[in-house]
Design a protein around this motif. Structure first.
Motif, short mmCIF file in Angstrom:
data_model
loop_
_atom_site.label_atom_id
_atom_site.label_comp_id
_atom_site.label_asym_id
_atom_site.label_seq_id
_atom_site.Cartn_x
_atom_site.Cartn_y
_atom_site.Cartn_z
N PHE A 107 5.42 -2.79 -17.73
CA PHE A 107 5.31 -1.35 -17.45
C PHE A 107 4.28 -0.71 -18.37
CE2 PHE A 107 9.01 -1.80 -14.87
CZ PHE A 107 9.11 -0.66 -14.10
N GLU A 138 6.28 10.03 -16.23
CA GLU A 138 7.53 9.74 -15.57
C GLU A 138 7.33 9.50 -14.08
OE1 GLU A 138 10.16 12.91 -16.56
OE2 GLU A 138 10.57 12.14 -18.58
N VAL A 160 6.04 5.96 -13.63
CA VAL A 160 7.11 4.97 -13.74
C VAL A 160 7.93 4.92 -12.45
CG1 VAL A 160 9.26 4.40 -14.96
CG2 VAL A 160 7.25 5.13 -16.26
N ASP A 161 8.28 6.07 -11.91
CA ASP A 161 9.07 6.10 -10.68
C ASP A 161 8.31 5.51 -9.50
OD1 ASP A 161 11.14 7.29 -12.04
OD2 ASP A 161 10.55 9.34 -11.51
N ALA A 189 7.88 1.60 -10.11
CA ALA A 189 9.05 0.80 -10.51
C ALA A 189 9.40 -0.26 -9.47
CB ALA A 189 10.25 1.72 -10.75
N ASP A 190 9.45 0.13 -8.20
CA ASP A 190 9.85 -0.83 -7.17
C ASP A 190 8.89 -2.01 -7.11
OD1 ASP A 190 11.76 -1.28 -4.84
OD2 ASP A 190 9.82 -1.45 -3.83
N ARG A 194 19.78 -0.89 -13.29
CA ARG A 194 18.41 -0.51 -12.92
C ARG A 194 18.14 0.95 -13.30
NH1 ARG A 194 18.81 -1.68 -8.06
NH2 ARG A 194 19.05 0.33 -7.01
N LEU A 209 15.29 2.22 -16.04
CA LEU A 209 14.21 3.13 -15.70
C LEU A 209 14.28 4.41 -16.53
CD1 LEU A 209 14.02 2.69 -11.83
CD2 LEU A 209 12.53 1.72 -13.58
N MET A 229 12.76 3.45 -19.75
CA MET A 229 11.31 3.29 -19.67
C MET A 229 10.59 4.64 -19.54
SD MET A 229 10.64 0.29 -20.33
CE MET A 229 8.89 0.64 -20.20
N ARG A 230 11.18 5.60 -18.83
CA ARG A 230 10.55 6.92 -18.74
C ARG A 230 10.40 7.53 -20.13
NH1 ARG A 230 14.54 7.99 -14.62
NH2 ARG A 230 13.73 7.51 -12.55
#
Length: 935
Positions: free
Chosen positions: A681, A702, A705-706, A709-710, A729, A733, A736-737
Motif C-alpha cells: 500500500f 484515504e 486507500v479505499d 484496496a480491492d 479487513r 483498512l 492503513m488509512r
C-alpha cells in the motif's frame, strides 16, 4: 448344486475378493446374491455408482410434486434448505418400503399416515404415462423384479448357507430367501452361536458371551488360569505390537493364526515384510485419494472472492491437472503473498515458462502447461453470492475427466486416476440431468458431495503363505486355518473402539404399526433400530466366539499418535473376570517381560535393554577441518551481513554450504501478511504522491486507500476478502488509512520528496577488500537543508514492534539503516537521517526530530551522525573478527544454551570496538536441529 455361503459382510466393493474355495462354492453378500441371480434371469442391472443420478432424478420428481401440492408437504422446509439431501432421504424411505414388500404403486387406503401418503403420491407421479420422469432402478426395484422372475427357475439349484440369524437379516433378503426356499432351493442357517471351546480361558469367556447373546443365566464364574488360549497384548503404540507379533510368526513355523483387521492399515503387514514374511496384501493407499483431493478443490476456481487456501491446496497436490514445477512456483508465491495476478504473480508464472524453455521441455508439454494454467486461472469467476452457468461448472469436470484419462495413459500405476475420471463423468451426468441452467455456490458444493463416493481400496495380491486376513468382524468365518473346518487361532489386530454407529428409524411408532398391521398395500416389516443394534452386536461377537483354541486381543494405547480406547467388549471382559485374572492373561510389551505360561509352546521375542543416551547439547564453537574452503562472496545483503556478524553458523550453513529448508507451503502468518500488504500500500501510494503537484490532503490519501484496496488485496491479500474476514479487513483498512496519511504528513511537513520506494542501494565498505553489499531500502527521501546542503532520509517500514526497534536505536543496533546511510553518503547525499516507521501504530521512531518534526525520539548521548559512523566502524571490526575466526577454523554457535560458554571464551575480547552480541537464540534459525537445539 451350487453351494453359496451368504453373509452380510462376506463380499463388498470395500473388501478384497473372498478367498478361493472349491469348485461350485461362492461367498456372497446380499447385493452379490441379487447380481448372481439376475445373470441367470437376464434382468437388466443399474450401472454401478449411479446413486447420485437416482437422487437427482428423484429431486426433480419431488420438485414437481411440491409445485402441484394443494397442502404443504412435510418435507417442504427441508427441501427449501437442501433439495438433494431431502431427495436422498425420501428416496431411501421409498426404497426401504419397496424392499420390505410394501406396494407404493397401489391406490391409497383410508388411514394411511400423511408421510407415507406423500411417498404414494410421488410413486404415482413417477408411474404416470403422461409424465416424463425417470428413475434408475435401485436394489429394491431389482429385488422386486427378481422375485417376479424366480418362478421361471432359470438359475441352477442352490445350497444356501446363511451366516446371520434370520431375524437379523434385512427384510428384502428375508423375502428373497423365502422365495428361493419356496422354489425348491435349499436354505439353511449356520449355527449362529457356536458352542464355547471345551476348556481354558477362551472357553470361559465364550461361555460368558454366549450367555449375553442367548440371555441365559450364568451357571457360575470360571477363573482365568493364564493357559494361553486368551491373551491381551498391550503396548503404548501399535507399531510395538506389530513388531512383536511379526517376530513370533517368523520364529514359529507352525503358528499361523488368522488376522482380523477392521481398520485397514499397513502397520502389521509392514512388520511382517520387515521380518521376511509374505504380505497379506493390505494397501497403503486408497484409489479414492486423487478424487478426495482434486475433485473437491476444482470448484474453487469458479468463484470470487478467491478462496486462497483451496487454491493453495490445489497447486500443492502431487497429482493435479497442472504442471508440477509451475504448481510448486505458484504455491511458494501464495505462501508468501496470498493473492493472484499481481506483479510478483505474473513474474512467477512467466519465469516458470522461461525455465521450461531453457530446460528444453518438448513444445507439446509447454503448450499443455500453458493451456492448463489459462483454463484454471484465467477463467471468468462469479460472485459467491450469485450463480454460475451450468456450462461453466460442467467444463471443469469434463476437463478433469479428460486429464485423468490422459495422465493414466502416461502412467498406468496411477490407477486412482481411473476412479477420478469416473467420478468426474458422474458429475457431468448429474449436471446434464438437471433442468437448471445456473447453479449457486451451495448447489455446486452439494453436487460434489453427492457424486463423491468412497472408491474401492486397492488390495494387493496376497502372497503365498501369508497369514489369512479378514476385514470385517463377522467375516472371520471365511478365514481358512491350515485346512481345518473351524478357525483355530485368531489375532484381533485392532481391538480398539471405532466411531460408533447410531441407528434412527425413518418412521414414527404409529407409522410402524400401520406398516406391520397389513393393508391393501401389503404387510411390511421394516428394520427397527433395535434390530440393527442387535445385528451389530451379533457381528461384533463373532471374532470372540469363532476361534476354537486361541484368541489374541491387541490393545495399543495410541494409534498413529492418537489416543484410542479399547473395544467395547473389553468392558465385558473386565466385568466378567477380576483384575487378578486379567493380569494373568495380559502381556505388556513395553515392560519387556516374558509371559509365564501364556505362550509356553512358542518361541517368543527376546528383549535387550538399550541404554538411553541423550543427544549432545549445542557446543559454543565447532572446528572446521578445511577453513580455506570458506571464501567471501562477491555480493552480500544487509540480512546476510547480519547473520555473519551475530550468528555465523547461519551464514555458513546458508551461504557457504547452500543448506536451505524446503519452503513450508502454508499461507503467511497474520503479522507477516499485514506487513507485506502494508509495504505494498505505502509503496504504490507514494508513487502516486511523488507524481502529484502540490500538497496531498488527508481526504485524498484515504480515498486512494479505499479506491485501491480491492485491487491490492486481490493481488497479495486475498485472504482478507474471503467470507467471514470482513471484520479483519475493515480493521486493516482503517489502520492503513491512518498510517498512510500520518506518513505522508510527516514527509510533507518536513519538506521531503520521495526519491524511491523499495530502492536498491549498493556500496563498498573500506576494509572489506572490495566486498559489495546490496539491499533494498523501503523508503528513501531527499531534500535540501536550510544551509543548502543536500540531505537524505532512509525509513524502514515495519508492521509492529515499536519496543524492539526503539531498543535498536538506543543501542546502536540498527545495522541495516547504518549501512544504507553509509551508501547514500558515498553517493554524495550529504547528511543522512534514519528512522523506523511502525505501520500498525502510525508511529515514526528516530533519534531526533531533525528529519521528522513530531517523531517519537529515542534519547541518546551523541549526535546521530556520530552514532552512524561508530556503528559502521563496529560493523567493519566485527566483520574482520568473524573472518579471523573462520580463517582459524572456528565457527561460533550462538544460542541461549551457549551464551555462558561464549562469554567465558571472550573475556579478553575488546568488546567496545565490536557490536554488542545477542544473548538469545535467533528467532528465525532454520538450523536448530543441526546445532543440537532440537534433540
Amino acid at each position: 448344486m451350487i453351494k453359496i455361503y451368504l453373509g452380510l459382510t462376506f463380499s463388498s466393493p470395500l473388501l478384497p475378493e473372498p478367498p478361493a474355495t472349491a469348485a461350485g462354492e461362492l461367498y456372497l453378500d446380499y447385493p452379490g446374491l441379487v447380481r448372481y441371480l439376475e445373470h441367470f434371469h437376464a434382468l437388466s442391472r443399474n450401472p454401478t455408482n449411479r446413486e447420485a443420478l437416482r437422487t437427482e432424478q428423484y429431486r426433480q420428481l419431488i420438485e414437481h410434486h411440491l409445485s402441484k401440492a394443494t397442502e404443504t408437504p412435510f418435507y417442504a422446509a427441508s427441501f427449501a434448505a437442501d433439495p438433494l439431501a431431502t431427495a436422498e432421504d425420501l428416496l431411501e424411505r421409498r426404497d426401504e418400503l419397496l424392499e420390505a414388500g410394501y406396494r407404493l404403486a397401489a391406490p391409497l387406503s383410508t388411514g394411511t399416515p400423511a408421510r407415507i401418503t406423500v411417498l404414494h403420491e410421488l410413486e404415482h407421479l413417477l408411474l404416470e404415462a403422461e409424465q416424463s420422469f425417470q428413475l434408475l432402478p435401485g436394489l429394491a426395484d431389482r429385488l422386486n423384479a427378481l422375485l417376479a422372475a424366480l418362478h421361471d427357475r432359470r438359475h441352477p439349484a442352490l445350497d444356501l448357507r446363511v451366516h446371520e440369524p434370520l431375524d437379523l437379516l434385512p427384510p428384502g433378503l428375508r423375502r428373497l430367501l423365502e422365495a428361493l426356499a419356496t422354489a425348491g432351493d435349499k436354505v439353511q442357517f449356520i449355527n449362529s452361536t457356536p458352542e464355547p471351546a471345551p476348556s481354558g480361558d477362551l472357553g470361559a469367556w465364550q461361555e460368558k458371551l454366549g450367555g449375553l447373546l442367548s440371555g441365559r443365566e450364568e451357571s457360575g464364574t470360571r477363573a482365568l488360569r493364564g493357559d494361553g488360549s486368551l491373551i491381551v497384548i498391550r503396548a503404548e503404540r501399535e507399531t510395538h505390537i506389530a513388531a512383536y507379533l511379526a517376530r513370533m510368526v517368523r520364529d514359529n513355523d507352525n503358528w499361523r493364526p488368522g488376522v482380523l483387521m477392521t481398520v485397514r492399515n499397513q502397520t502389521l503387514d509392514t512388520a511382517l515384510l520387515m521380518e521376511g514374511l509374505p504380505s497379506m496384501g493390505v494397501p497403503s493407499t486408497s484409489l479414492a485419494r486423487p478424487s478426495l483431493q482434486v475433485l473437491k478443490l476444482v470448484t474453487a476456481f469458479l468463484w470470487e472472492p478467491v478462496e486462497v487456501q483451496r487454491i493453495m491446496e490445489f497447486v500443492s497436490l502431487v497429482t493435479k491437472p497442472l504442471d508440477r514445477r509451475l504448481g510448486q512456483r505458484l504455491a511458494e508465491h501464495l505462501a508468501d503473498t496470498p493473492g493472484l495476478f499481481g506483479a510478483r504473480w505474473n513474474f512467477a508464472v512467466e519465469q516458470s515458462f522461461r525455465e521450461m524453455e531453457e530446460r528444453k521441455y518438448p513444445a507439446a508439454r509447454r503448450r499443455r502447461a500453458r493451456e492448463q494454467y489459462e483454463f484454471w486461472f484465467r477463467r471468468r469467476r462469479y460472485p459467491r453470492d450469485g450463480k454460475a452457468p451450468k456450462s461453466e461448472v460442467r467444463s471443469l469436470f469434463v476437463f478433469l475427466r479428460n486429464w485423468a484419462l490422459e495422465a493414466f495413459d502416461e502412467d498406468k500405476e496411477q490407477s486412482g486416476l481411473i476412479v477420478l475420471s469416473a467420478q468426474a463423468e458422474r458429475a457431468t451426468e448429474l449436471l446434464d440431468a438437471q433442468p437448471e441452467t445456473e447453479l449457486s455456490y451451495l448447489d455446486v458444493e452439494r453436487l460434489v458431495r453427492t457424486i463423491y463416493q468412497p472408491a474401492p481400496t486397492q488390495f494387493q495380491p496376497t502372497e503365498q503363505g501369508a497369514l489369512p486376513a479378514a476385514f470385517a468382524p463377522a467375516s472371520v468365518a471365511q478365514l481358512p486355518d491350515s485346512g481345518q473346518d473351524e478357525l483355530e487361532r485368531l489375532i484381533w489386530w485392532d481391538f480398539v473402539e471405532t466411531d460408533p454407529s447410531y441407528f434412527f428409524s425413518n418412521y414414527y411408532p404409529p407409522e410402524i404399526e400401520f406398516l406391520r398391521a397389513g393393508s391393501p398395500h401389503g404387510c411390511c416389516q421394516v428394520s427397527s433400530p433395535e434390530q440393527r443394534n442387535q445385528l451389530q452386536l451379533w457381528q461384533n461377537l463373532r471374532p470372540a466366539l469363532t476361534p476354537r483354541r486361541q484368541l489374541l486381543l491387541c490393545i495399543p494405547r495410541r494409534v498413529d499418535g492418537t489416543e484410542v480406547e479399547p473395544h467395547a467388549l473389553m468392558g465385558d471382559l473386565e466385568a466378567a473376570f477380576s483384575a487378578e485374572d486379567l493380569a494373568r492373561i495380559t502381556v505388556d510389551i513395553d515392560e519387556a517381560g516374558q509371559p509365564s505360561g501364556l505362550l509356553s509352546d512358542l518361541r517368543l521375542p527376546g528383549f535387550q535393554p538399550v541404554p538411553v543416551r541423550p543427544l549432545d547439547p549445542p557446543e559454543a564453537q565447532v572446528v572446521i577441518s578445511r577453513p580455506d574452503a570458506l571464501q567471501p562472496r562477491e555480493r552480500e545483503t544487509p540480512s546476510s551481513i547480519d547473520d555473519l556478524l551475530f550468528y555465523p553458523h547461519k551464514w555458513v550453513f546458508r551461504h557457504q554450504l547452500g543448506l536451505r529448508g524446503t519452503p513450508i507451503l502454508s499461507i503467511a502468518s497474520e503479522n507477516r501478511l499485514r506487513g507485506n500488504l502494508g509495504h505494498l500500500f505505502i509503496e504504490q501510494l507514494l508513487e502516486e504522491v511523488s507524481q502529484t503537484d502540490g500538497r496531498v490532503t488527508r481526504a485524498q490519501v484515504e480515498a486512494w486507500v479505499d479506491d485501491n484496496a480491492d485491487r491490492l488485496l486481490r493481488q497479495q491479500g486475498a485472504v482478507l476478502l474471503e467470507y467471514g474476514q470482513e471484520p479483519d479487513r475493515v480493521q486493516f483498512l482503517l489502520t492503513m488509512r491512518k498510517s498512510a496519511w500520518t506518513l505522508v504528513n510527516y514527509i510533507q511537513q518536513s519538506g521531503w520528496t520521495v526519491r524511491g520506494s523499495e530502492q536498491e542501494l549498493e556500496g563498498q565498505l573500506a576494509n572489506l577488500d572490495g566486498q559489495v553489499v546490496r539491499g533494498r531500502a523501503d523508503l528513501v527521501l531527499e531534500r535540501t537543508g536550510t544551509d543548502g546542503v543536500p540531505e537524505a532520509a532512509v525509513v524502514d517500514l515495519k508492521w509492529r514492534g515499536k519496543t524492539t526497534f526503539r531498543n535498536l536505536l538506543r543501542n546502536g543496533g540498527d545495522i541495516q539503516l547504518a549501512l544504507y546511510a553509509e551508501f547514500l553518503r558515498q553517493q554524495g547525499s550529504g547528511r543522512v537521517h534514519t528512522a523506523y516507521y511502525i505501520l500498525r501504530d502510525a508511529l515514526m521512531l528516530s533519534r531526533n526530530e531533525l528529519a521528522f518534526s513530531g517523531a517519537e525520539t529515542v534519547p541518546v548521548d551523541e549526535d546521530h551522525a556520530v552514532i552512524q559512523r561508530e556503528t559502521v566502524q563496529k560493523i567493519l571490526a566485527t566483520h574482520e573478527w568473524r573472518w579471523e575466526q573462520l580463517g582459524q577454523g572456528v565457527l561460533e554457535i550462538r544460542c541461549k544454551e551457549t551464551i555462558a560458554d561464549l562469554e567465558d571464551l571472550y573475556l579478553d575480547l575488546e568488546h567496545d570496538a565490536l557490536l554488542a552480541m545477542k544473548d538469545d537464540t535467533s528467532p528465525f534459525d532454520d538450523y536448530r536441529s543441526l546445532i543440537g537445539l532440537i534433540r
